[in-house]
Design an enzyme around this catalytic site. Structure first.
Site, short mmCIF file in Angstrom:
data_model
loop_
_atom_site.label_atom_id
_atom_site.label_comp_id
_atom_site.label_asym_id
_atom_site.label_seq_id
_atom_site.Cartn_x
_atom_site.Cartn_y
_atom_site.Cartn_z
N ARG A 179 3.45 6.42 15.77
CA ARG A 179 2.82 7.61 15.21
C ARG A 179 2.32 8.48 16.35
O ARG A 179 1.80 7.96 17.35
CB ARG A 179 1.61 7.24 14.35
CG ARG A 179 1.95 6.37 13.16
CD ARG A 179 0.80 6.36 12.16
NE ARG A 179 0.87 5.21 11.27
CZ ARG A 179 1.71 5.10 10.24
NH1 ARG A 179 2.55 6.08 9.98
NH2 ARG A 179 1.70 4.03 9.48
N ASP A 217 -3.64 6.26 -2.77
CA ASP A 217 -2.36 5.73 -2.27
C ASP A 217 -1.88 4.60 -3.18
O ASP A 217 -2.51 4.33 -4.22
CB ASP A 217 -2.48 5.29 -0.80
CG ASP A 217 -3.34 4.05 -0.65
OD1 ASP A 217 -4.14 3.77 -1.55
OD2 ASP A 217 -3.21 3.34 0.37
N GLU A 246 -11.28 6.37 8.01
CA GLU A 246 -10.17 6.82 8.82
C GLU A 246 -9.76 8.18 8.26
O GLU A 246 -9.97 8.47 7.08
CB GLU A 246 -9.00 5.85 8.73
CG GLU A 246 -9.35 4.50 9.35
CD GLU A 246 -8.19 3.53 9.31
OE1 GLU A 246 -7.70 3.19 10.38
OE2 GLU A 246 -7.79 3.11 8.21
N SER A 292 0.79 -1.23 0.00
CA SER A 292 0.00 0.00 0.00
C SER A 292 0.83 1.29 0.00
O SER A 292 1.56 1.55 -0.94
CB SER A 292 -0.93 -0.06 1.21
OG SER A 292 -1.80 0.99 1.20
N ASP A 350 -1.98 1.42 -3.39
CA ASP A 350 -2.83 0.31 -3.86
C ASP A 350 -4.28 0.74 -4.04
O ASP A 350 -5.18 -0.09 -4.12
CB ASP A 350 -2.73 -0.90 -2.93
CG ASP A 350 -3.23 -0.61 -1.53
OD1 ASP A 350 -3.34 0.57 -1.16
OD2 ASP A 350 -3.55 -1.57 -0.79
N ALA A 391 1.92 2.54 18.36
CA ALA A 391 2.83 1.87 17.43
C ALA A 391 2.08 1.61 16.13
O ALA A 391 0.93 1.16 16.15
CB ALA A 391 3.29 0.55 18.03
N SER A 392 2.71 1.89 15.01
CA SER A 392 2.11 1.59 13.71
C SER A 392 2.02 0.08 13.54
O SER A 392 2.88 -0.66 14.01
CB SER A 392 2.97 2.18 12.60
OG SER A 392 2.69 1.54 11.37
C1 G16 Z 1 -3.47 0.18 6.48
C2 G16 Z 1 -4.81 -0.13 7.08
C3 G16 Z 1 -5.48 1.15 7.52
C4 G16 Z 1 -4.56 1.89 8.49
C5 G16 Z 1 -3.19 2.09 7.86
C6 G16 Z 1 -2.18 2.68 8.82
O1 G16 Z 1 -3.66 1.00 5.37
O2 G16 Z 1 -5.60 -0.80 6.13
O3 G16 Z 1 -6.70 0.84 8.12
O4 G16 Z 1 -5.09 3.13 8.82
O5 G16 Z 1 -2.68 0.85 7.43
O6 G16 Z 1 -2.03 1.81 9.91
P1 G16 Z 1 -0.88 1.98 10.98
O7 G16 Z 1 -1.06 3.36 11.55
O8 G16 Z 1 -1.13 0.90 11.98
O9 G16 Z 1 0.43 1.88 10.26
P2 G16 Z 1 -2.86 0.79 4.04
O10 G16 Z 1 -3.45 1.78 3.11
O11 G16 Z 1 -1.41 1.01 4.35
O12 G16 Z 1 -3.17 -0.64 3.68
#
Ligand code: G16
Length: 545
Positions: A517, A287, A383, A70, A289, A509-510
């Protein structure tokens, strides 16, 4: 031992897992396994085993696997599993995926596989089916080859849909499983996806005019070619939709998500530098994907203005809420909005106080929001980063199609609602489908982006990414709004927040990147920036203790 054992043993030896340092484990994060691509081959193979078990458990329904990272940089990749209705993998099963992926040897892998089959009462001789796709990352090739090895070893039928956006794969999973039933979701092909969207777009626009050009930045990801392909399916005699596709170079992997895309726009709070931003142009970014969407324009007087996921959510909730009222369904259908802690406080106030709709806050990850949104007849979830969709319950769809209209206005509202239910991807957030939804709403309201932005004023906010040595030490509670550990970190954040007016901040944590974050909002831009910096420093300090 099952009759798959030998095949799994042999294939696993060709697709080894990269051992992590002692005490560390691979985890199924916010959106599946996501990391540097060279760690993922063995994981992808093992995800194949998991997907085969899941399909067998669910009577041979097709399970999806998407290979994408993504918004992450080009060197990363990821593997995520999609359930039969096109939703994210049921959360209980994440631990089974984790168990398989963390098996310490080929032999151990076979043992875990058989243990899971026994524990979950899965008949390993039953039929199984998996459909999969990948984004444009070059590493995707070898990862789907490893996945296919896992499927072959377990005698699982599979379909390789090649290069897709993530939401297209989700669509195809649902379409595959509903084919030939009264709930058929659409044709089981990429073209079927375009046709469904284009037909619903024409119906939803209902002859209204889309003003001006829309410039779409595709983050040099898979959304570029797929959007261009989709546009060919819009009948020019029915809708005039002038789209300029930019940043659609998928031949140079190194430019994927580089200084472009929804994540760049949201975190940097500015337009991508290329092509040079032109004042007044209605713009949006997908983004890597194509499952996130952010709108923006550069105002000749005030500068950059962003319309993020919170804005799309409130726009959709307000428009659909009005239609439901005009359709005479207000007392029959419960509408609600789902957000995360990243939602701007002003958007939450606007939805609860002005739109008078309930708002529920969940942890980050569309898998959480989607589940909660299903509790409403019409569940709007986004989100702030632009990832989201609107879910319609079977009762709602039934009402749109079968309620006897009492007036032409009521008929118009019912027809528009029925069209929206087809236009909006019901399986997962979909940037192309969401973009069409926004365009439909703006056309119906005859709104510019400025009109949209005037609905409420965002609290100034800032999102910061903080690199730490061990992000797993940061544990949260209260829908990620408070830190449980490391000890003392939350107290320091609380003290920092107290220093500012209308302020709020949290750190987590991400689940997709090796970082924490930090989010902060406050009454003024300077205060929001200062608070974000302070909290980032707190996290940095605790992260290196
Ligand atoms: C993914 C998830 C989203 C999330 C994002 C960031 O998005 O599908 O729901 O908001 O990651 O997550 P984190 O803050 O835990 O890194 P994507 O677009 O990267 O697949």
């Amino acid at each position: 031992m099952s009759d798959h054992d030998e095949a799994i043993l042999a294939a696993s030896a060709r697709r080894p897992i990269v051992p992590l340092e002692k005490g560390k484990f691979y985890t199924y994060g916010t959106a599946g396994f996501r990391m540097k691509a060279d760690l993922l081959e063995g994981i992808s193979f093992r995800v194949g085993l998991l997907a085969s078990l899941r399909s067998r458990k669910l009577n041979g329904q097709a399970i999806g696997v998407m290979v994408t990272a993504s918004h992450n940089p080009a060197v990363d990749n990821g593997v995520k599993i999609v359930d039969p209705l096109g939703e994210m993998l049921e959360q209980d099963w994440e631990r089974y995926a984790t168990a398989l992926v963390n098996a310490t040897s080929d032999q151990h892998l076979v043992e875990v596989y058989n243990l899971l089959a026994a524990e979950l009462k899965i008949d390993l001789t039953a039929s199984a089916k998996v459909v999969y796709g990948r984004d444009t990352r070059p590493s995707g090739h070898k990862l789907v080859a490893a996945l296919a090895d896992g499927l072959t070893a377990t005698k699982t039928e599979f379909v390789d849909f090649k290069i897709l956006t993530t939401p297209q794969l989700h669509y195809l999973v649902r379409a595959t499983n509903s084919e030939g039933t009264p709930l058929a979701y659409g044709k089981v092909s990429e073209v079927g996806y375009y046709e469904k969207l284009a037909e619903a777009f024409v119906r939803a626009i209902r002859g209204r005019k889309i003003t001006g050009t829309l410039q779409v930045d595709c983050a040099n990801g898979v959304g570029g070619p797929k959007l261009s392909e989709f546009l060919k399916h819009i009948p020019k005699d029915k809708v005039s939709f002038d789209v300029k596709v930019v940043n659609d170079d998928v031949l140079r992997p190194e430019v994927l998500n580089l200084d472009s895309g929804a994540d760049f726009v949201k975190t940097k709070q500015r337009a991508p530098p290329n092509p040079k931003p032109q004042p007044g142009v209605r713009s949006c970014s997908l983004d890597g994907d194509a499952d996130r969407l952010i709108y923006y324009w550069v105002d000749p007087e005030t500068g950059f203005v962003m319309l993020d996921g919170d804005r799309i959510s409130s726009l959709a909730a307000s428009f659909i809420g009005d239609l439901v009222e005009s359709a005479g369904l207000k007392d029959d259908l419960r509408i609600g909005v789902v957000q995360t802690a990243y939602a701007n406080g002003a958007s939450t106030n606007y939805i609860t106080q002005h739109l008078k709709l309930p708002v529920i806050c969940t942890p980050t990850g569309v898998k959480h929001l989607h589940h909660v949104a299903q509790g409403f007849d019409i569940g709007v979830y986004f989100e702030a980063n632009g990832h989201g969709t609107v879910l319609f319950s079977p009762d709602a769809i039934n009402a749109f199609k079968n309620k006897e209209p009492q007036s032409p206005a009521q008929k118009d509202a019912l027809d528009t609602l029925a069209a929206l239910a087809d236009l909006i991807n019901q399986t997962v957030g979909d940037a192309i489908s969401d973009m069409l939804l926004v365009e439909v709403i703006l056309a119906h309201k005859s709104w510019t982006l400025r009109d949209w932005a005037l609905t409420y004023a965002d609290l100034p906010n800032r999102l910061v990414r903080v690199e730490v040595s061990d992000k797993d030490r940061f544990k949260t509670t209260d829908a990620e709004r408070r830190l449980l550990s490391p000890d003392g970190a939350q107290d320091e954040i609380d003290q920092a927040v107290k220093k500012y007016k209308d302020a709020r901040s949290f750190a987590r944590a991400s689940g997709t990147e090796n970082a924490c974050r930090v989010y902060a909002e406050a009454a003024t831009r300077t205060e929001a920036n200062e608070l974000a910096d302070r909290v980032a420093r707190i996290i940095e300090r605790y992260g290196t203790l």
